[in-house]
Enzyme design. Sequence first.
Site: not given
Ligand SMILES: *Cc1c(COP(=O)(O)O)cnc(C)c1O
Length: 402
Positions: A97, A119, A386
């Site tokens: 993010k 938010e 992610s």
């Molecule tokens: C917020 C988040 C997601 C989901 O958000 P996307 O916009 O679909 O990528 C996925 N993995 C992590 C670690 C997150 O913090």
Amino acid sequence: MSAISGNTAGCPDERGYFGNYGGAFVPPVLEGVLRGIREAYLELRVTGEFIDELRDLYLHYIGRPSPVYFAKNLTALVGGSSIYLKREDLNHTGAHKINHCMGEALVARRMGKTRLIAETGAGQHGVALATAAAITGLPCTIYMGTVDMEKERPNVTRMRLLGAEVVPVSRGLGTLKDAVDAAFEAYMEDPEGQFYAIGSVVGPDPFPMMVRDFQTVVGLEAREQFLEMTGGLPDCLVACVGGGSNAIGLFTAFLDDPGIDIYGVEPSGRGFRPGQHAATLTLGSPGLIHGFRCYLLQDEEGEPLPVYSVASGLDYPGVGPQHSHLKDTGRVRYETVSDSEAIEAFRVLSRVEGIIPALESAHAVAFSMELARRLGPGKSVLVNLSGRGDKDLDFVVDNYGL
Ligand SMILES: *Cc1c(COP(=O)(O)O)cnc(C)c1O
């Protein structure tokens, strides 16, 4: 290292559409504001000074490039295709993010905006944005439901330490939807001066395009790294899909390689009954939410249905317009993974690789294990990891045990 890629031929079009999805369905006073952001952004993304500033932060502050890692123990355990992980969990703040929050903060500052506003549900977007606000020197206000604040105290503390103002929202159920309403109302008091930083590839145009572009660094790096490691490209890509930002970030650099199979993974939660999952692309239908058109889990009146996943970053009833389009074109396949499969993958990756994944990312890991088993040896699967799972430890141990 490349920082931004705009190489996404005609997508979106000048009206902000990806096929039949996207657009900007907003009150008239916002139309001009959004057009202003679009124009400023399109100019900035080809401005050397802006690209250099973002690239420098990616490199020296976020810690990019994140590695691609061959998960040999997991591969051996599964006994099929080779599994590789793109380690977005190693970024500063622990997830992908920060890539787009940093980009949005730089756009806001260069446009002369005086405040970032957003938010947050579980607090992940709030922390990433508060971090970007701290480093760029912009004031930041985050709206958060009181119920969520109670559940996610460490993230509230983090945001406040980082200098952001966290505004408790007690109306309604005191959760994400109420926080969205409160943040939007506050934004409307001064939409010219403030910048509403959206947390994924969702919302009205230009946000799905802009957030995607700031995430394309993930796939651009991974492509180069994978080529260097193996001499070729992966056979398959896998990423989890909430709004879809980490997924589109990995996918974009490979969309024009027809030989690569691409999979987005949605949460089937506790099963396919209404309110028990957030499998938007799998079970939804086209509709309207938060100012844009996309696949949507909705009732007969077009109201968003309640959604659920063990991974709070995945429980959104809509999804990015580009993912909606990629589903229709068939270029990306969207699959599902349940809570219990994700929890199992969370444990397995921790134990065999020493990597504790975010519960969101664990959905992608779970699917990649199944895919690797099905495809068998000789193929390769590249997974976007992610984020890291530190934020999920207490929850998992309290609810599922060690
Ligand atoms: C917020 C988040 C997601 C989901 O958000 P996307 O916009 O679909 O990528 C996925 N993995 C992590 C670690 C997150 O913090």
